[in-house]
Structures are given as structure tokens and as C-alpha cells.
Design a protein around this motif. Sequence first.
Motif, PDB file in Angstrom:
ATOM      1  N   ILE A   6       0.816  -1.167   0.047  1.00 61.08           N
ATOM      2  CA  ILE A   6       0.019  -0.036  -0.094  1.00 61.08           C
ATOM      3  C   ILE A   6       1.194   1.247  -0.030  1.00 61.08           C
ATOM      4  O   ILE A   6       0.451   2.424  -0.344  1.00 61.08           O
ATOM      5  CB  ILE A   6      -1.048  -0.176   1.131  1.00 61.08           C
ATOM      6  CG1 ILE A   6      -1.999  -0.968   0.763  1.00 61.08           C
ATOM      7  CG2 ILE A   6      -1.803   1.196   1.204  1.00 61.08           C
ATOM      8  CD1 ILE A   6      -3.038  -1.318   2.102  1.00 61.08           C
ATOM      9  N   ASN A  36      -8.278  -1.378  -0.969  1.00 68.17           N
ATOM     10  CA  ASN A  36      -6.789  -1.768  -0.937  1.00 68.17           C
ATOM     11  C   ASN A  36      -6.514  -3.039  -0.129  1.00 68.17           C
ATOM     12  O   ASN A  36      -5.783  -4.042  -0.460  1.00 68.17           O
ATOM     13  CB  ASN A  36      -5.757  -0.418  -0.907  1.00 68.17           C
ATOM     14  CG  ASN A  36      -5.888   0.279  -2.203  1.00 68.17           C
ATOM     15  OD1 ASN A  36      -6.377  -0.100  -3.344  1.00 68.17           O
ATOM     16  ND2 ASN A  36      -5.299   1.295  -2.239  1.00 68.17           N
ATOM     17  N   VAL A  82       3.405   2.182  -1.597  1.00 70.91           N
ATOM     18  CA  VAL A  82       3.833   2.562  -2.850  1.00 70.91           C
ATOM     19  C   VAL A  82       2.760   3.554  -3.539  1.00 70.91           C
ATOM     20  O   VAL A  82       3.204   4.431  -4.382  1.00 70.91           O
ATOM     21  CB  VAL A  82       4.068   1.439  -3.911  1.00 70.91           C
ATOM     22  CG1 VAL A  82       5.497   0.665  -3.476  1.00 70.91           C
ATOM     23  CG2 VAL A  82       3.034   0.605  -4.375  1.00 70.91           C
ATOM     24  N   ASP A  83       1.597   3.371  -3.274  1.00 69.30           N
ATOM     25  CA  ASP A  83       0.590   4.418  -3.726  1.00 69.30           C
ATOM     26  C   ASP A  83       0.160   5.489  -2.929  1.00 69.30           C
ATOM     27  O   ASP A  83      -0.027   5.276  -1.989  1.00 69.30           O
ATOM     28  CB  ASP A  83      -0.649   3.461  -3.968  1.00 69.30           C
ATOM     29  CG  ASP A  83      -0.918   2.565  -4.965  1.00 69.30           C
ATOM     30  OD1 ASP A  83      -0.195   2.582  -5.825  1.00 69.30           O
ATOM     31  OD2 ASP A  83      -1.646   1.637  -4.774  1.00 69.30           O
ATOM     32  N   LYS A  84       0.918   6.686  -3.262  1.00 70.67           N
ATOM     33  CA  LYS A  84       0.819   7.998  -2.548  1.00 70.67           C
ATOM     34  C   LYS A  84      -0.697   8.575  -2.746  1.00 70.67           C
ATOM     35  O   LYS A  84      -1.437   7.977  -3.560  1.00 70.67           O
ATOM     36  CB  LYS A  84       1.835   8.964  -3.073  1.00 70.67           C
ATOM     37  CG  LYS A  84       3.226   8.390  -3.183  1.00 70.67           C
ATOM     38  CD  LYS A  84       3.385   7.992  -1.790  1.00 70.67           C
ATOM     39  CE  LYS A  84       4.861   7.319  -1.754  1.00 70.67           C
ATOM     40  NZ  LYS A  84       5.384   6.655  -0.416  1.00 70.67           N
ATOM     41  N   GLU A  85      -1.047   9.154  -1.779  1.00 67.17           N
ATOM     42  CA  GLU A  85      -2.362  10.043  -1.655  1.00 67.17           C
ATOM     43  C   GLU A  85      -2.581  10.800  -3.122  1.00 67.17           C
ATOM     44  O   GLU A  85      -1.469  11.422  -3.468  1.00 67.17           O
ATOM     45  CB  GLU A  85      -2.483  10.707  -0.757  1.00 67.17           C
ATOM     46  CG  GLU A  85      -2.646   9.803   0.684  1.00 67.17           C
ATOM     47  CD  GLU A  85      -3.554   8.733   0.642  1.00 67.17           C
ATOM     48  OE1 GLU A  85      -4.829   9.025   0.099  1.00 67.17           O
ATOM     49  OE2 GLU A  85      -3.486   7.688   1.360  1.00 67.17           O
ATOM     50  N   LEU A  86      -3.561  10.747  -3.688  1.00 65.08           N
ATOM     51  CA  LEU A  86      -3.789  11.810  -4.773  1.00 65.08           C
ATOM     52  C   LEU A  86      -3.725  12.990  -4.846  1.00 65.08           C
ATOM     53  O   LEU A  86      -3.537  13.746  -5.319  1.00 65.08           O
ATOM     54  CB  LEU A  86      -4.998  11.183  -5.595  1.00 65.08           C
ATOM     55  CG  LEU A  86      -5.095   9.653  -6.083  1.00 65.08           C
ATOM     56  CD1 LEU A  86      -6.488   9.578  -6.708  1.00 65.08           C
ATOM     57  CD2 LEU A  86      -4.008   9.513  -7.297  1.00 65.08           C
ATOM     58  N   SER A 142     -11.308   3.868  -0.070  1.00 64.80           N
ATOM     59  CA  SER A 142     -10.155   3.594  -1.054  1.00 64.80           C
ATOM     60  C   SER A 142      -9.344   2.696  -0.325  1.00 64.80           C
ATOM     61  O   SER A 142      -8.794   1.338  -0.894  1.00 64.80           O
ATOM     62  CB  SER A 142      -9.659   4.724  -1.454  1.00 64.80           C
ATOM     63  OG  SER A 142      -8.408   4.482  -2.613  1.00 64.80           O
TER      64      SER A 142
END
Length: 97
Positions: A28, A72, A30-34, A68
Motif C-alpha cells: 500500500i 486496497n 507505494v501508492d501515494k495519496e492523490l 479507497s
Amino acid sequence: MDHTNWHKLTLRVPFASEAHANIAKRVIDVDKELQADAVKRSMQVEGEVLVVTFYTLTVRLARLTINSFLENIELVVHTIGEFADDANEYSQRVSIG
């Protein structure tokens, strides 16, 4: 950073092992906050528990961010349940479904 006017949410997600919690954190992370200017996230592993704290500027962003994140986590749990070395034991100990 001053989070005085931000909304704070902390989730504690239990896993079957510390190794599984670390896998989830790495996946998780690796996915930065948009919306990095409006949502801040920190994650740490405490034993078998992934502890995630979110700071958001609005309640709406808190809801969207948590939804979200939980989607995930669900994907990670299903993947661990299917592919981990101890997948059979894991799926018996954690309800995935």
C-alpha cells in the motif's frame, strides 16, 4: 506540520502474522495519496497489526480516503490468502469474503 484543523482517523488492521502486516504496508505504501496537500497518511506495523493514521482537510475526503484504503486492504488480504506460503492456514484464521 500543524494538523490542528484536520480530521484524524486511525485504523488498526489485524493480520495473521507480522510478516503479512509488513507485506500489506509495503504494497500500500507505494501508492501515494492523490491529493497530497489535503490528505496525509502514515503507516506502521505493531506486531500483527497494521496501524494507519490519516489526516484530511474535510470529512468528505476522510470518507473517500478510508473507502479507497479499505478496498486496497481487501485486495491485499485476498492475495495473501491465495498466494502466501501459509495461505491455507491464513484463510482459516482470517475471514476473507
